[in-house]
Write a protein that holds these residues in place. Structure first.
Motif, PDB file in Angstrom:
ATOM      1  N   ILE A  27       0.838  -1.207   0.000  1.00 48.42           N
ATOM      2  CA  ILE A  27       0.000   0.000   0.000  1.00 48.42           C
ATOM      3  C   ILE A  27       0.867   1.249   0.000  1.00 48.42           C
ATOM      4  N   THR A  28       1.874   1.277   0.853  1.00 47.93           N
ATOM      5  CA  THR A  28       2.751   2.447   0.918  1.00 47.93           C
ATOM      6  C   THR A  28       3.478   2.650  -0.405  1.00 47.93           C
ATOM      7  N   GLY A  29       3.961   1.572  -1.007  1.00 48.18           N
ATOM      8  CA  GLY A  29       4.637   1.681  -2.296  1.00 48.18           C
ATOM      9  C   GLY A  29       3.737   2.215  -3.385  1.00 48.18           C
ATOM     10  N   GLU A  30       2.478   1.760  -3.403  1.00 49.28           N
ATOM     11  CA  GLU A  30       1.538   2.249  -4.407  1.00 49.28           C
ATOM     12  C   GLU A  30       1.230   3.731  -4.199  1.00 49.28           C
ATOM     13  N   LEU A  31       1.128   4.162  -2.956  1.00 48.77           N
ATOM     14  CA  LEU A  31       0.860   5.578  -2.688  1.00 48.77           C
ATOM     15  C   LEU A  31       2.069   6.446  -3.046  1.00 48.77           C
ATOM     16  N   ILE A  32       3.264   5.927  -2.852  1.00 48.82           N
ATOM     17  CA  ILE A  32       4.457   6.642  -3.313  1.00 48.82           C
ATOM     18  C   ILE A  32       4.423   6.749  -4.827  1.00 48.82           C
ATOM     19  N   GLY A  33       4.041   5.666  -5.502  1.00 53.58           N
ATOM     20  CA  GLY A  33       3.922   5.701  -6.956  1.00 53.58           C
ATOM     21  C   GLY A  33       2.893   6.715  -7.414  1.00 53.58           C
ATOM     22  N   MET A  34       1.759   6.780  -6.710  1.00 53.73           N
ATOM     23  CA  MET A  34       0.739   7.770  -7.038  1.00 53.73           C
ATOM     24  C   MET A  34       1.312   9.181  -6.951  1.00 53.73           C
ATOM     25  N   ALA A  35       2.012   9.462  -5.851  1.00 57.01           N
ATOM     26  CA  ALA A  35       2.597  10.791  -5.663  1.00 57.01           C
ATOM     27  C   ALA A  35       3.658  11.085  -6.717  1.00 57.01           C
ATOM     28  N   ASN A  36       4.427  10.073  -7.095  1.00 54.16           N
ATOM     29  CA  ASN A  36       5.461  10.266  -8.117  1.00 54.16           C
ATOM     30  C   ASN A  36       4.852  10.637  -9.462  1.00 54.16           C
ATOM     31  N   TYR A  37       3.851   9.873  -9.875  1.00 57.67           N
ATOM     32  CA  TYR A  37       3.222  10.182 -11.163  1.00 57.67           C
ATOM     33  C   TYR A  37       2.569  11.560 -11.135  1.00 57.67           C
ATOM     34  N   ALA A  38       1.924  11.896 -10.030  1.00 53.57           N
ATOM     35  CA  ALA A  38       1.288  13.210  -9.931  1.00 53.57           C
ATOM     36  C   ALA A  38       2.316  14.326 -10.039  1.00 53.57           C
ATOM     37  N   ALA A  39       3.492  14.116  -9.447  1.00 50.65           N
ATOM     38  CA  ALA A  39       4.546  15.137  -9.510  1.00 50.65           C
ATOM     39  C   ALA A  39       5.068  15.328 -10.921  1.00 50.65           C
ATOM     40  N   VAL A  41       3.405  15.627 -13.579  1.00 54.70           N
ATOM     41  CA  VAL A  41       2.533  16.473 -14.403  1.00 54.70           C
ATOM     42  C   VAL A  41       3.241  17.770 -14.764  1.00 54.70           C
ATOM     43  N   ARG A  42       3.964  18.355 -13.814  1.00 52.98           N
ATOM     44  CA  ARG A  42       4.605  19.647 -14.080  1.00 52.98           C
ATOM     45  C   ARG A  42       5.828  19.553 -14.991  1.00 52.98           C
ATOM     46  N   LEU A  43       6.206  18.344 -15.381  1.00 59.14           N
ATOM     47  CA  LEU A  43       7.326  18.187 -16.310  1.00 59.14           C
ATOM     48  C   LEU A  43       6.894  18.388 -17.757  1.00 59.14           C
ATOM     49  N   TYR A  44       5.599  18.319 -18.010  1.00 59.47           N
ATOM     50  CA  TYR A  44       5.112  18.305 -19.381  1.00 59.47           C
ATOM     51  C   TYR A  44       4.280  19.551 -19.692  1.00 59.47           C
ATOM     52  N   ARG A  45       4.467  20.070 -20.885  1.00 57.92           N
ATOM     53  CA  ARG A  45       3.624  21.152 -21.386  1.00 57.92           C
ATOM     54  C   ARG A  45       2.433  20.595 -22.166  1.00 57.92           C
ATOM     55  N   ASP A  46       2.632  19.402 -22.704  1.00 60.32           N
ATOM     56  CA  ASP A  46       1.602  18.787 -23.531  1.00 60.32           C
ATOM     57  C   ASP A  46       0.479  18.227 -22.664  1.00 60.32           C
ATOM     58  N   GLU A  47      -0.752  18.582 -23.025  1.00 56.20           N
ATOM     59  CA  GLU A  47      -1.910  18.142 -22.244  1.00 56.20           C
ATOM     60  C   GLU A  47      -2.026  16.631 -22.212  1.00 56.20           C
ATOM     61  N   GLY A  48      -1.699  15.994 -23.320  1.00 58.19           N
ATOM     62  CA  GLY A  48      -1.801  14.541 -23.374  1.00 58.19           C
ATOM     63  C   GLY A  48      -0.848  13.857 -22.406  1.00 58.19           C
ATOM     64  N   LEU A  54      -1.509  11.694 -14.898  1.00 60.03           N
ATOM     65  CA  LEU A  54      -2.614  11.652 -13.936  1.00 60.03           C
ATOM     66  C   LEU A  54      -3.345  10.315 -13.987  1.00 60.03           C
ATOM     67  N   VAL A  55      -3.462   9.741 -15.171  1.00 57.91           N
ATOM     68  CA  VAL A  55      -4.092   8.423 -15.299  1.00 57.91           C
ATOM     69  C   VAL A  55      -3.277   7.381 -14.538  1.00 57.91           C
ATOM     70  N   HIS A  56      -1.945   7.446 -14.688  1.00 60.27           N
ATOM     71  CA  HIS A  56      -1.082   6.512 -13.962  1.00 60.27           C
ATOM     72  C   HIS A  56      -1.196   6.733 -12.459  1.00 60.27           C
ATOM     73  N   ALA A  57      -1.259   8.003 -12.043  1.00 55.37           N
ATOM     74  CA  ALA A  57      -1.406   8.301 -10.617  1.00 55.37           C
ATOM     75  C   ALA A  57      -2.706   7.704 -10.078  1.00 55.37           C
ATOM     76  N   ALA A  58      -3.780   7.857 -10.844  1.00 53.16           N
ATOM     77  CA  ALA A  58      -5.072   7.311 -10.427  1.00 53.16           C
ATOM     78  C   ALA A  58      -5.025   5.787 -10.337  1.00 53.16           C
ATOM     79  N   ALA A  59      -4.300   5.158 -11.257  1.00 51.85           N
ATOM     80  CA  ALA A  59      -4.173   3.701 -11.236  1.00 51.85           C
ATOM     81  C   ALA A  59      -3.442   3.234  -9.982  1.00 51.85           C
ATOM     82  N   GLU A  60      -2.386   3.963  -9.600  1.00 55.69           N
ATOM     83  CA  GLU A  60      -1.650   3.599  -8.384  1.00 55.69           C
ATOM     84  C   GLU A  60      -2.535   3.768  -7.152  1.00 55.69           C
ATOM     85  N   MET A  61      -3.335   4.823  -7.124  1.00 61.52           N
ATOM     86  CA  MET A  61      -4.264   5.016  -6.020  1.00 61.52           C
ATOM     87  C   MET A  61      -5.277   3.872  -5.956  1.00 61.52           C
TER      88      MET A  61
END
Length: 247
Positions: A27-39, A41-48, A54-61
């Motif tokens: 559970i802790t590892g998946e929540l770390i993964g969620m936070a990582n994917y969410a972070a 988002v700010r690396l990309y300018r492209d909406e896709g 965010l989709v990956h973050a939601a999957a980890e959650m």
């Protein structure tokens, strides 16, 4: 109650205690993964690309929530601790890559190193657990494998553009992240208590559910090396990296 029933209940309680600690890590590892994917988002300018993160973050959650539900069904209470020493080290390393705007480094960390370990661990648990817990670990393990597959092509392109630079980057991340992951499965803990086991380290009790620390370490590293091979990292380099990991 006869002696055989007493032994059966005791064994079941001991096994549930082991699975409680395994689920705490998952559970802790998946929540770390969620936070990582969410972070990311700010690396990309492209909406896709932002949406994909965010989709990956939601999957980890969703994985974390499914593991929590499995714990409730098993009748155990997992420990969720995002500041657990090993996971905090991994999270800190990942955020340094985010701050450096290093999207390739983030992908290597999350989708090669962490996901390779997760897949190997989850499939190993699925092979020994009873249903329905086995199905939970097997299904989520298959999802993690899909994350790795998703990253392969992009990392192959990065390697083709600059092999020495790419392999140097992976080696640097390996020395931080894979060392920490190897220490999680090491014979001795470098940080003292991991912050996720209810009592003593669960590694000494894995045999109660048919698992073995050294075998798990081998499975995880084998998966990692195979993933690096798929990307195109030279075997003589990746084998040297793994050879210096703590036992």
């Amino acid at each position: 109650m006869d002696d055989s029933c007493a032994v059966e209940l005791e064994s079941s309680a001991e096994q549930r205690a082991v699975y409680a600690d395994i689920l705490s890590q998952a559970i802790t590892g998946e929540l770390i993964g969620m936070a990582n994917y969410a972070a990311m988002v700010r690396l990309y300018r492209d909406e896709g690309r932002q949406r994909d993160a965010l989709v990956h973050a939601a999957a980890e959650m969703a994985h974390a929530e499914r593991f929590k539900r499995a714990a409730r069904e098993l009748g155990v209470t997992p420990i969720v601790n995002l500041d657990a020493p090993y996971w905090l080290r991994i999270r800190t390393s990942f955020l340094r890559q985010v701050d450096a705007c290093d999207s390739i480094g983030c992908i290597v960390t999350q989708e090669v190193m962490l996901e390779s370990f997760a897949f190997a661990m989850y499939r190993a648990v699925a092979d020994v657990a009873h249903e329905p817990l086995a199905s939970v670990f097997r299904t989520i393990g298959d999802d993690e494998a899909g994350h790795v597959d998703h990253a392969i092509m992009e990392l192959q392109c990065a390697l083709s553009a600059d092999r020495d630079g790419f392999e140097g980057k992976v080696e640097m991340i390996h020395d931080e992240v894979m060392t920490t992951l190897a220490e999680m499965l090491g014979a001795k803990d470098s940080v003292g208590h991991c912050g996720l086991c209810h009592g003593d380290c669960v590694k000494g009790s894995l045999y109660k559910v048919g698992l073995d620390r050294a075998a798990l370490r081998g499975l995880a590293l084998n998966r990692y090396l195979r993933t690096l091979d798929r990307i195109g990292v030279r075997g003589e380099r990746s084998l040297a990296w793994v050879a210096r990991l703590p036992m």
